[in-house]
Design a protein around this motif. Structure first.
Motif: not given
Length: 418
Positions: A35-58
């Motif tokens: 479960f920890g590895i599963n959560l780690a992968v999903s949280r990295m997806g959230s991190v990439l979204n928070n970093w990449i989405s604003p840059s793409i939108a701007n």
């Protein structure tokens, strides 16, 4: 709004399915680590979204950022297809292993019986002269022993057959979807499961809603603060920066005539009113005219070339920088969770103390929210605390769900608690 509804249906269904599959695949093994590895992968997806989405939108546009998200969801669909294929292969392999195991037991039993009969016949043949009157009695004992072993073998085979029939009945029952079965399962859940569910409501209720508004909150609190009310533009009804701004500039000054401070986390002052009409058809503006008797931040759309290039370029540039900074800062809990979840999962598997670790999370969250509410200091330390609480809680709560319900009700349990 409708799109968010459909996205919620899909996102939560994926969470339930992955949690159920993980609990089945790693049953009796290092479940918390999985479960920890599963959560780690999903949280990295959230991190990439928070970093990449604003840059793409701007840098491109908001619609392009949304389509980028659609592409990522398509990758998720392809991954699910692979999981379905692997699950089918695994189930087939398990069935073959069960059949092989049964055949091996039958072959071993037959070989043992054959060896036993041979040994007894040899012993009887070499001792005929010494048996005397006890020969018939020993033959009877041997025959009785052999009959007992045969009976136990037959009973074992009968039990194996009954188990196979029960497995087939269960598989056939699972293949028939009963919409009311989940109601029956929910009624049978133990009090321990409902205590876990109540704990999830309060803990995740103080984490997820905050994360949903964290970007806007951090902008207003730390990275895009409203300018002092005493600051006004030299030309209140004209643009501040860009091709439409006065050639001599349009600085903001306070009531004493001093130039207002310019800081990275401070909003540039906006015009009080705007009345501009387009004279060219190829200027790239979204509208033909812009008339605002009382201009507010809600009226400024930095995706429109009129605002981000020709009229309030300084404001839109500052907003872009603040949005990207806020997205990176609000990724702190997810980054911490992604890094630490596998390690805490392994620790929980080895040492336990699930209840104690689960109690630490809400206590830590109390200090996090008090710090954010009562002080205006940097949000980095409180968000580090939230990341630790998030990691502690997730590492123990999700692996605990299968321990509180029957194996056949695991999927329903994850659906209810999610």
């Amino acid at each position: 709004l409708l799109g968010r509804v459909f996205y919620g249906f899909g996102g939560e269904s994926i969470t339930v399915a992955t949690s159920t599959l993980t609990s089945i695949w790693f049953q009796g093994k290092e479940l918390a680590l999985a479960f920890g590895i599963n959560l780690a992968v999903s949280r990295m997806g959230s991190v990439l979204n928070n970093w990449i989405s604003p840059s793409i939108a701007n840098s491109v546009s908001t619609p392009f950022a949304i389509w980028f998200g659609v592409g990522m969801n398509f990758v998720s669909v392809m991954s699910i297809c692979i999981i379905i294929h692997l699950t089918a292969i695994g189930e087939k392999q398990c069935s073959e292993d069960c059949v092989s195991q049964q055949n091996g037991i039958e072959s071993l039993t037959a070989a043992l019986l054959e060896d036993y009969e041979g040994d007894q016949n040899t012993h009887m043949g070499g001792s005929d002269l010494n048996l005397g009157d006890g020969l018939h009695s020993q033959e009877a004992d041997i025959q009785s022993t052999l009959e007992g072993m045969n009976q136990r073998t037959n009973n074992h085979q009968t039990e194996q057959g009954q188990q196979e029939e029960e497995i087939l009945v269960e598989l056939e029952a699972e293949s028939r979807i009963n919409p009311f079965q989940c109601i029956h399962d929910i009624k049978s859940f133990s009090i321990m499961f409902w205590i876990l569910s109540l704990s999830c409501v309060f803990v995740y209720g103080s984490i997820l809603p905050f994360n949903n508004i964290a970007s806007g909150l951090l902008l207003e609190r730390n990275y895009f603060i409203s300018p002092p009310s005493s600051c006004t533009l030299a030309f209140p009804d004209q643009c501040t920066s860009g091709s439409l701004a006065p050639t001599e500039g349009n600085p903001s000054k306070d009531k004493k005539g001093n130039v207002c401070p310019v800081r990275d986390n401070l909003q540039p002052v906006l015009p009080q009113s705007i009345n501009i009409a387009s004279t060219e058809n190829e200027n790239g503006w979204d509208h033909d005219s812009y008339e605002f008797d009382h201009l507010t931040t809600d009226n400024v759309d930095c995706g429109d070339k009129f605002w981000n290039t020709d009229c309030t370029k300084d404001y839109c540039d500052a907003q872009r920088r603040a949005t990207e900074t806020s997205g990176r800062i609000m990724s702190i809990p997810y980054i911490l969770s992604a890094i630490l979840s596998p390690f805490f999962g392994h620790i929980v598997d080895k040492v336990g103390f699930r209840a104690l670790i689960a109690c630490l999370a809400p206590v830590l969250l109390i200090f996090v929210h008090l710090s954010l509410a009562l002080t205006d200091s940097s949000p980095v330390i409180p968000l580090l605390g939230q990341g630790l609480a998030y990691t502690f809680y997730a590492a123990v709560i999700w692996p605990s769900v299968p321990l509180t319900v029957d194996e056949g009700s695991t999927g329903t349990a994850f659906g209810a608690i999610t």
